[in-house]
Design an enzyme around this catalytic site. Structure first.
Site, mmCIF file in Angstrom:
data_model
loop_
_atom_site.group_PDB
_atom_site.id
_atom_site.type_symbol
_atom_site.label_atom_id
_atom_site.label_comp_id
_atom_site.label_asym_id
_atom_site.label_seq_id
_atom_site.Cartn_x
_atom_site.Cartn_y
_atom_site.Cartn_z
ATOM 1 C CD GLU A 206 50.625 53.317 68.018
ATOM 2 O OE1 GLU A 206 51.371 54.123 67.418
ATOM 3 O OE2 GLU A 206 49.744 53.673 68.826
ATOM 4 C CB ALA B 291 40.181 49.382 65.614
ATOM 5 C CB SER C 114 48.055 56.348 72.889
ATOM 6 O OG SER C 114 46.869 56.348 72.098
ATOM 7 C CB ALA D 170 41.229 59.434 69.729
ATOM 8 C CE1 TYR E 167 37.172 66.736 73.030
ATOM 9 C CE2 TYR E 167 35.123 66.269 74.177
ATOM 10 C CZ TYR E 167 36.298 65.838 73.615
ATOM 11 O OH TYR E 167 36.603 64.502 73.628
ATOM 12 C CB SER F 151 45.439 48.522 73.906
ATOM 13 O OG SER F 151 46.173 48.046 72.776
ATOM 14 C CE LYS G 119 34.763 62.108 72.360
ATOM 15 N NZ LYS G 119 35.570 60.869 72.405
#
Length: 388
Positions: A75, A111, A51, A139, A236, A49, A245
């Protein structure tokens, strides 16, 4: 209390310090893009939540739909250096939530850890009895799996054959066009990248919530993802990150088969701390902004659209694979043709003209709270900001 004058010192797109006042103003600027509506008392859990799109989704949810709930991020607080930008952004987002009269809490923890899941689920059970929405926006460069103790490291590499791409860098503030070679990922590197950035942890969060009976009627969950242009595809979408992904999207299908309303949301291009580190992405986004100008939709604008769809305010805009598409503006044929023409014509001599390099560098600096209009960077600012 410790006040300092903070300057943007760093290397490349990484800065050693963040500016607290600048980060706070970034949050306010994001919130100003949102038209407020009467709160509906929805409850959301946002993983990641602080960035990028996770921050944008949190702010849009608070401002537009008055969500209660929890934001999870990892963080670093102030010490010899300032705190991370995400620390300061979270502190300001908490102030915003309080001004809106929302009951929103913030967990600073890994997380991926089961202990974090337990702490979050206990708080959900105690305060709200369940959640309506789970937003997964993680990420990370590495992941420690608490089930087996193994550490997995993500890799930014091509699959199948080596790839060379144009890429944007800066020297003393001047744009430099580079050619960057991308190595081929091994099977183990691909597998580890999937472990870090794929859907396994997302599925564990959903399972943990379900086992505790914390999924409210009508619950839905979305993992934020990106597809992007053919210009960036070899590194990517067709690279090691793309394999992760794809696993994220397969996880959505698996969760749906198990009766959970799970989807991926394909967001459009943006300047984030994660994307700015990927070769070629900076150049691509600079060209995209040159072509679209204000037509480039911000993360907050896209997040408003996402919330409207998740809450049923607007119909889901799904593709044939069941993914929410927030990137159609980016991948329109005329837009991609124009960006490709600029990409192919870009040289060191004309890079500042064909790409919006000044805008891109300013956006990167804004990630750390610099170059934000209205902030006095000659004034001392308090760096010892308490985590909410």
């Amino acid at each position: 209390m410790t006040e300092r004058v903070i300057k943007p010192l760093g290397r490349g797109f990484l800065f050693l310090d963040s500016h607290p006042a600048g980060c706070a103003q970034v949050v306010r600027d994001m919130a100003s893009q949102v038209e407020r509506r009467a709160p509906e008392r929805r409850t959301a859990l946002v993983i990641g939540s602080s960035s990028g799109y996770g921050l944008a989704t949190t702010i849009a949810g608070l401002a537009r739909y008055g969500i209660d709930g929890i934001g999870v991020s990892f963080e670093k607080g102030p010490g010899r250096r300032t705190a991370t930008a995400g620390w300061y952004r979270t502190a300001e987002t908490d102030k915003l939530a309080k001004e809106f009269g929302r009951d929103f809490r913030w967990i600073n923890a890994d997380a991926f850890a089961d202990t974090t899941k337990t702490e979050v689920l206990d708080l959900i059970a105690e305060r709200w009895g369940g959640i309506d929405h789970l937003i997964y926006s993680v990420a990370a460069p590495r992941r420690v799996d608490p089930r087996n103790g193994e550490t997995y490291q993500s890799a930014l590499k091509a699959i199948g054959s080596p790839h060379t791409t144009k890429s944007l860098a800066f020297e003393d503030g001047a744009p430099v066009l580079q050619e960057v070679g991308i190595e081929v990922a091994s099977e183990d590197e691909i597998a580890q990248t999937v472990k870090v950035m794929g859907g396994e942890d997302w599925a564990r969060w959903v399972s943990a919530l379900s086992e505790r009976g914390l999924l409210k009627d009508g619950f839905n969950t979305v993992a934020l993802t990106y597809i992007g242009s053919e210009l960036t595809g070899p590194l990517y979408r067709q690279g090691s990150i793309g394999a992760a992904k794809a696993d994220l999207e397969q996880t959505a299908l698996t969760l749906s088969k198990d009766g959970v309303h799970a989807m991926t949301s394909v967001n459009g291009a943006a300047v984030t701390q994660a994307s700015s580190a990927i070769p070629g992405i900076g150049l691509y986004v600079s060209l995209l902004h040159k072509v679209l100008g204000d037509g480039l939709r911000t993360p907050v604008q896209q997040s408003i659209t996402l919330w409207d769809q998740l809450t049923g305010e607007a119909p889901l805009d799904l593709d044939d694979e069941g993914r929410i598409r927030l990137d159609r503006w980016e991948l329109a044929d005329d837009v991609q043709a124009a960006v490709r023409a600029q990409w192919e014509s870009a040289t060191q001599d004309n890079i500042a003209e064909v790409a919006d390099t000044e805008w891109f560098l300013a956006e990167v600096r804004r990630l750390y709270g610099f170059d934000v209009p209205g902030v006095d960077y000659e004034a001392a600012t308090e760096v010892d900001v308490v985590w909410p």
